[in-house]
Design a protein around this motif. Sequence first.
Motif, PDB file in Angstrom:
ATOM      1  N   ALA A   3      36.467  48.395  43.504  1.00  0.00           N
ATOM      2  CA  ALA A   3      35.921  47.632  44.632  1.00  0.00           C
ATOM      3  C   ALA A   3      36.718  46.353  44.855  1.00  0.00           C
ATOM      4  O   ALA A   3      36.924  45.933  45.993  1.00  0.00           O
ATOM      5  N   ALA A   4      37.192  45.751  43.775  1.00  0.00           N
ATOM      6  CA  ALA A   4      37.969  44.513  43.876  1.00  0.00           C
ATOM      7  C   ALA A   4      39.282  44.734  44.615  1.00  0.00           C
ATOM      8  O   ALA A   4      39.677  43.924  45.452  1.00  0.00           O
ATOM      9  N   ILE A   5      39.947  45.817  44.306  1.00  0.00           N
ATOM     10  CA  ILE A   5      41.222  46.121  44.965  1.00  0.00           C
ATOM     11  C   ILE A   5      41.001  46.354  46.457  1.00  0.00           C
ATOM     12  O   ILE A   5      41.745  45.842  47.289  1.00  0.00           O
ATOM     13  N   GLU A   6      39.955  47.099  46.801  1.00  0.00           N
ATOM     14  CA  GLU A   6      39.639  47.339  48.207  1.00  0.00           C
ATOM     15  C   GLU A   6      39.295  46.023  48.915  1.00  0.00           C
ATOM     16  O   GLU A   6      39.752  45.782  50.032  1.00  0.00           O
ATOM     17  N   LEU A   7      38.510  45.183  48.256  1.00  0.00           N
ATOM     18  CA  LEU A   7      38.123  43.899  48.837  1.00  0.00           C
ATOM     19  C   LEU A   7      39.339  42.994  49.005  1.00  0.00           C
ATOM     20  O   LEU A   7      39.469  42.300  50.014  1.00  0.00           O
ATOM     21  N   TYR A   8      40.247  43.005  48.040  1.00  0.00           N
ATOM     22  CA  TYR A   8      41.450  42.169  48.144  1.00  0.00           C
ATOM     23  C   TYR A   8      42.263  42.551  49.379  1.00  0.00           C
ATOM     24  O   TYR A   8      42.775  41.681  50.083  1.00  0.00           O
ATOM     25  N   GLN A   9      42.375  43.839  49.637  1.00  0.00           N
ATOM     26  CA  GLN A   9      43.158  44.290  50.782  1.00  0.00           C
ATOM     27  C   GLN A   9      42.569  43.816  52.105  1.00  0.00           C
ATOM     28  O   GLN A   9      43.316  43.531  53.043  1.00  0.00           O
ATOM     29  N   THR A  10      41.259  43.710  52.189  1.00  0.00           N
ATOM     30  CA  THR A  10      40.634  43.310  53.451  1.00  0.00           C
ATOM     31  C   THR A  10      40.459  41.800  53.575  1.00  0.00           C
ATOM     32  O   THR A  10      40.546  41.270  54.670  1.00  0.00           O
ATOM     33  N   CYS A  11      40.231  41.111  52.454  1.00  0.00           N
ATOM     34  CA  CYS A  11      39.930  39.674  52.511  1.00  0.00           C
ATOM     35  C   CYS A  11      41.122  38.762  52.275  1.00  0.00           C
ATOM     36  O   CYS A  11      41.129  37.628  52.745  1.00  0.00           O
ATOM     37  N   LYS A  12      42.109  39.211  51.518  1.00  0.00           N
ATOM     38  CA  LYS A  12      43.264  38.379  51.162  1.00  0.00           C
ATOM     39  C   LYS A  12      42.821  36.979  50.706  1.00  0.00           C
ATOM     40  O   LYS A  12      43.114  35.973  51.353  1.00  0.00           O
ATOM     41  N   PRO A  13      42.099  36.897  49.588  1.00  0.00           N
ATOM     42  CA  PRO A  13      41.576  35.594  49.141  1.00  0.00           C
ATOM     43  C   PRO A  13      42.672  34.653  48.671  1.00  0.00           C
ATOM     44  O   PRO A  13      43.778  35.072  48.336  1.00  0.00           O
ATOM     45  N   ASP A  14      42.340  33.366  48.649  1.00  0.00           N
ATOM     46  CA  ASP A  14      43.271  32.354  48.153  1.00  0.00           C
ATOM     47  C   ASP A  14      43.410  32.418  46.639  1.00  0.00           C
ATOM     48  O   ASP A  14      44.468  32.096  46.096  1.00  0.00           O
ATOM     49  N   ILE A  15      42.337  32.813  45.946  1.00  0.00           N
ATOM     50  CA  ILE A  15      42.343  32.898  44.490  1.00  0.00           C
ATOM     51  C   ILE A  15      41.367  33.980  44.055  1.00  0.00           C
ATOM     52  O   ILE A  15      40.366  34.228  44.731  1.00  0.00           O
ATOM     53  N   VAL A  16      41.673  34.619  42.936  1.00  0.00           N
ATOM     54  CA  VAL A  16      40.820  35.668  42.374  1.00  0.00           C
ATOM     55  C   VAL A  16      40.435  35.270  40.960  1.00  0.00           C
ATOM     56  O   VAL A  16      41.295  34.925  40.151  1.00  0.00           O
ATOM     57  N   PHE A  17      39.143  35.325  40.685  1.00  0.00           N
ATOM     58  CA  PHE A  17      38.647  35.171  39.317  1.00  0.00           C
ATOM     59  C   PHE A  17      38.313  36.570  38.833  1.00  0.00           C
ATOM     60  O   PHE A  17      37.404  37.208  39.346  1.00  0.00           O
ATOM     61  N   LEU A  18      39.090  37.044  37.863  1.00  0.00           N
ATOM     62  CA  LEU A  18      39.044  38.440  37.445  1.00  0.00           C
ATOM     63  C   LEU A  18      38.529  38.567  36.013  1.00  0.00           C
ATOM     64  O   LEU A  18      39.124  38.039  35.078  1.00  0.00           O
ATOM     65  N   ASP A  19      37.421  39.280  35.868  1.00  0.00           N
ATOM     66  CA  ASP A  19      36.861  39.574  34.553  1.00  0.00           C
ATOM     67  C   ASP A  19      37.803  40.525  33.813  1.00  0.00           C
ATOM     68  O   ASP A  19      38.438  41.389  34.426  1.00  0.00           O
ATOM     69  N   ILE A  20      37.896  40.378  32.524  1.00  0.00           N
ATOM     70  CA  ILE A  20      38.770  41.239  31.722  1.00  0.00           C
ATOM     71  C   ILE A  20      38.114  42.591  31.448  1.00  0.00           C
ATOM     72  O   ILE A  20      38.745  43.632  31.584  1.00  0.00           O
ATOM     73  N   GLU A  21      36.853  42.570  31.065  1.00  0.00           N
ATOM     74  CA  GLU A  21      36.128  43.805  30.750  1.00  0.00           C
ATOM     75  C   GLU A  21      35.276  44.217  31.937  1.00  0.00           C
ATOM     76  O   GLU A  21      34.291  43.563  32.264  1.00  0.00           O
ATOM     77  N   LEU A  22      35.665  45.289  32.599  1.00  0.00           N
ATOM     78  CA  LEU A  22      34.934  45.829  33.740  1.00  0.00           C
ATOM     79  C   LEU A  22      34.658  47.307  33.492  1.00  0.00           C
ATOM     80  O   LEU A  22      35.411  47.960  32.772  1.00  0.00           O
ATOM     81  N   PRO A  23      33.622  47.847  34.098  1.00  0.00           N
ATOM     82  CA  PRO A  23      33.367  49.272  33.951  1.00  0.00           C
ATOM     83  C   PRO A  23      34.422  50.095  34.686  1.00  0.00           C
ATOM     84  O   PRO A  23      34.798  49.765  35.810  1.00  0.00           O
ATOM     85  N   GLY A  24      34.932  51.107  34.035  1.00  0.00           N
ATOM     86  CA  GLY A  24      35.895  52.014  34.660  1.00  0.00           C
ATOM     87  C   GLY A  24      37.326  51.526  34.630  1.00  0.00           C
ATOM     88  O   GLY A  24      38.169  52.093  33.958  1.00  0.00           O
ATOM     89  N   MET A  25      37.616  50.474  35.316  1.00  0.00           N
ATOM     90  CA  MET A  25      38.974  49.950  35.437  1.00  0.00           C
ATOM     91  C   MET A  25      38.973  48.511  34.933  1.00  0.00           C
ATOM     92  O   MET A  25      38.433  47.630  35.576  1.00  0.00           O
ATOM     93  N   VAL A  26      39.582  48.269  33.795  1.00  0.00           N
ATOM     94  CA  VAL A  26      39.570  46.937  33.189  1.00  0.00           C
ATOM     95  C   VAL A  26      40.476  45.976  33.966  1.00  0.00           C
ATOM     96  O   VAL A  26      41.346  46.392  34.726  1.00  0.00           O
ATOM     97  N   GLY A  27      40.247  44.669  33.740  1.00  0.00           N
ATOM     98  CA  GLY A  27      41.010  43.647  34.444  1.00  0.00           C
ATOM     99  C   GLY A  27      42.509  43.794  34.287  1.00  0.00           C
ATOM    100  O   GLY A  27      43.272  43.520  35.207  1.00  0.00           O
TER     101      GLY A  27
END
Length: 72
Positions: free
Chosen positions: A30-54
């Motif tokens: 979901a983060a990758i999809e959101l990044y493509q649409t929002c193009k944020p100035d900064i991303v705070f990315l958790d290391i441990e995520l379900p399915g696809m880790v940081g």
Amino acid sequence: MIEDDAVTRWIVRSALKGECLLQTAQTGTAAIELYQTCKPDIVFLDIELPGMVGGDVLPAILAIDPGAYVVM
């Protein structure tokens, strides 16, 4: 912000309320999809995520935007 923990998302959202526009994702995919649409100035990315880790999300974001600012 990419964070799977609802309480952490709530705390960050509450702390930044009125300071910036905050988008959140609960999974790496979901983060990758959101990044493509929002193009944020900064991303705070958790290391441990379900399915696809940081550590897998980071190169995907950098492939989209090599100049991305990511805090893990």
